[in-house]
Design an enzyme around this catalytic site. Structure first.
Site, mmCIF file in Angstrom:
data_model
loop_
_atom_site.group_PDB
_atom_site.id
_atom_site.type_symbol
_atom_site.label_atom_id
_atom_site.label_comp_id
_atom_site.label_asym_id
_atom_site.label_seq_id
_atom_site.Cartn_x
_atom_site.Cartn_y
_atom_site.Cartn_z
ATOM 1 N N ARG A 108 49.142 -77.757 -157.972
ATOM 2 C CA ARG A 108 47.798 -78.320 -158.221
ATOM 3 C C ARG A 108 47.195 -79.008 -157.001
ATOM 4 O O ARG A 108 46.264 -79.807 -157.121
ATOM 5 C CB ARG A 108 47.808 -79.307 -159.385
ATOM 6 C CG ARG A 108 48.169 -78.647 -160.701
ATOM 7 C CD ARG A 108 47.678 -79.459 -161.873
ATOM 8 N NE ARG A 108 48.282 -78.962 -163.084
ATOM 9 C CZ ARG A 108 49.467 -79.367 -163.536
ATOM 10 N NH1 ARG A 108 50.139 -80.307 -162.894
ATOM 11 N NH2 ARG A 108 49.952 -78.847 -164.634
ATOM 12 N N GLU A 172 28.567 -66.182 -134.400
ATOM 13 C CA GLU A 172 28.323 -67.394 -135.216
ATOM 14 C C GLU A 172 27.659 -68.485 -134.371
ATOM 15 O O GLU A 172 26.822 -69.250 -134.872
ATOM 16 C CB GLU A 172 29.625 -67.935 -135.813
ATOM 17 C CG GLU A 172 30.416 -66.942 -136.668
ATOM 18 C CD GLU A 172 29.795 -66.629 -138.041
ATOM 19 O OE1 GLU A 172 28.743 -67.200 -138.387
ATOM 20 O OE2 GLU A 172 30.391 -65.790 -138.753
ATOM 21 N N LYS A 214 27.624 -77.659 -137.340
ATOM 22 C CA LYS A 214 28.003 -77.190 -138.683
ATOM 23 C C LYS A 214 28.428 -78.362 -139.563
ATOM 24 O O LYS A 214 28.087 -78.423 -140.742
ATOM 25 C CB LYS A 214 29.120 -76.140 -138.612
ATOM 26 C CG LYS A 214 29.580 -75.759 -140.022
ATOM 27 C CD LYS A 214 30.263 -74.438 -140.178
ATOM 28 C CE LYS A 214 30.599 -74.240 -141.662
ATOM 29 N NZ LYS A 214 31.408 -73.060 -141.927
ATOM 30 N N HIS A 239 27.469 -59.236 -144.741
ATOM 31 C CA HIS A 239 28.665 -59.066 -145.572
ATOM 32 C C HIS A 239 28.685 -57.701 -146.242
ATOM 33 O O HIS A 239 29.736 -57.076 -146.365
ATOM 34 C CB HIS A 239 28.733 -60.150 -146.656
ATOM 35 C CG HIS A 239 29.373 -61.415 -146.178
ATOM 36 N ND1 HIS A 239 29.184 -62.618 -146.801
ATOM 37 C CD2 HIS A 239 30.208 -61.650 -145.135
ATOM 38 C CE1 HIS A 239 29.877 -63.543 -146.146
ATOM 39 N NE2 HIS A 239 30.498 -62.983 -145.136
ATOM 40 N N HIS A 249 33.594 -58.909 -138.565
ATOM 41 C CA HIS A 249 32.606 -59.812 -139.143
ATOM 42 C C HIS A 249 31.444 -60.103 -138.178
ATOM 43 O O HIS A 249 30.279 -60.050 -138.557
ATOM 44 C CB HIS A 249 33.297 -61.109 -139.559
ATOM 45 C CG HIS A 249 32.391 -62.121 -140.164
ATOM 46 N ND1 HIS A 249 31.832 -61.953 -141.414
ATOM 47 C CD2 HIS A 249 31.917 -63.298 -139.683
ATOM 48 C CE1 HIS A 249 31.055 -62.998 -141.675
ATOM 49 N NE2 HIS A 249 31.094 -63.828 -140.642
#
Ligand code: ADP
Ligand code: ZN
Length: 336
Positions: A108, A172, A214, A239, A249
């Protein structure tokens, strides 16, 4: 080393700029840490992994899938990793995405950190807490938003980075310049890839500028209700073609950014497509591709950002300033 503490809604992250991988031993307990990397990074930087528990994955986006997650979980159980264990992803975006995701679901949720080793992971993938894997042709279809406890920046990894990956990462960087930073766009126009490869100080400054750009966007809108959407500039069509044509990419979003600027010229009646496409070419990125319109459309219709019959597109009003614009699929079909 320059340390910066960054607060997000989902957690506090320490950025260690101008750091060295050898500091890792001071940041975590070596006996209770598992490094996750891929075969390329492992074989090129073997010394680093000596004396650390390490899980080595097959490289590439094709392995950013649930099956890899299952295998990492299996190996963590074998290593007797527990709730106090820290996972550290050392690699490109694929490795940081998988590491963050596994750490978020194992028992978890356990703590994790990143050492990004590609330009793309340095300026983009490692920042902002998005972690997950692909499902079929659909990128990042499952995942979570959860922050790493730290990101360590050691740019010496880039000495072994293939040229293709430099280009991917600069796609990017150019995206960031387009949507938020006209001054950086101008600076990039005056240089090229080789300049940054030969000038480590300039590269380090450029990376830091992109990391902070960013970070600021994510801090203001971690759950992508508004401003964070701007980071999807070039990514909607990007994409779709990345998966349909299995392209890197960076190349796919380079073409996506050109499509998006062309659409912006039609919708907003402005002119900036030329500048964007010139800069992309200057950094050795492709700007055109013959696509099958219908195939691209079928994938666009499954995009996470779409609603019933329209989709949010990021358009440039001018260099350094982007807006979110809703476009219906009927309209879009005419523009592509
Ligand atoms: P991303 O482009 O999202 O960062 P990956 O994690 O797939 O994507 O990394 C791209 C490729 O670069 C992979 O083949 C990976 O093994 C390789 N790679 C990552 N870092 C380095 C490095 N510092 N030197 C050499 N190859 C690397
Ligand atoms: Zn991207």
């Amino acid at each position: 080393m320059h340390k910066k503490l960054v607060k997000f809604n989902t957690g506090i992250v320490h950025y260690y700029f101008d750091a060295e991988i050898k500091y890792l031993g001071q940041l975590v307990d070596q006996t209770n840490t598992v490094l996750i990397t891929d075969e390329n990074v492992f074989s090129l930087h073997q010394k680093i992994f000596k004396n650390w528990n390490t899980i080595v994955l097959k490289p590439g986006e094709a392995y950013k899938i649930q099956q890899t997650v299952d295998s990492v979980v299996q190996q963590l159980i074998e290593l007797k990793a527990d709730r106090t264990t820290t996972l550290i992803g050392i690699g490109g975006g694929v490795i940081t995405d998988i590491t963050g995701y596994v750490a978020s679901i194992y028992m978890r949720g356990i703590s994790f950190a990143f050492v990004p080793t590609t330009i793309l992971a340095l300026v983009d993938a490692s920042i902002g807490g998005k972690n997950g894997v692909d499902v079929g042709v659909y990128k990042n279809m499952i995942g979570v938003i959860r922050q790493p406890s730290f990101i360590l920046y050691d740019l010496s990894f880039l000495k072994t980075l293939p040229q293709q990956e430099w280009k991917n990462g600069f796609a990017e960087i150019i995206k960031h310049a387009c949507i938020k930073d006209a001054a950086m766009f101008k600076k990039l126009e005056k240089q090229n890839l080789l300049f940054y490869q030969k000038n480590p100080l300039e590269l380090s400054a450029l990376i830091k500028r992109n990391v902070l750009l960013k970070t600021k966007i994510v801090q203001k809108d971690e759950f992508e209700k508004s401003g964070r959407k701007l980071l999807n500039f070039g990514h909607t069509i990007g994409h779709a073609i990345e998966n349909l044509y299995t392209m890197p990419h960076g190349e796919a979003i380079s073409i996506g950014m050109v499509y998006a600027t062309n659409i912006a010229e039609k919708v907003l009646k402005i002119k900036n497509a030329g500048k964007v496409s010139n800069l992309l070419q200057q950094y050795e990125l492709p700007t055109t591709l013959k696509v099958d319109r219908n195939n691209v459309f079928d994938v666009l219709k499954m995009d996470k950002k779409k609603s019933k019959d329209s989709i949010d597109f990021i358009l440039l009003e001018k260099i350094g300033s982007a807006v979110i614009h809703r476009i219906s699929f009927t309209q879009l079909k005419n523009y592509i």
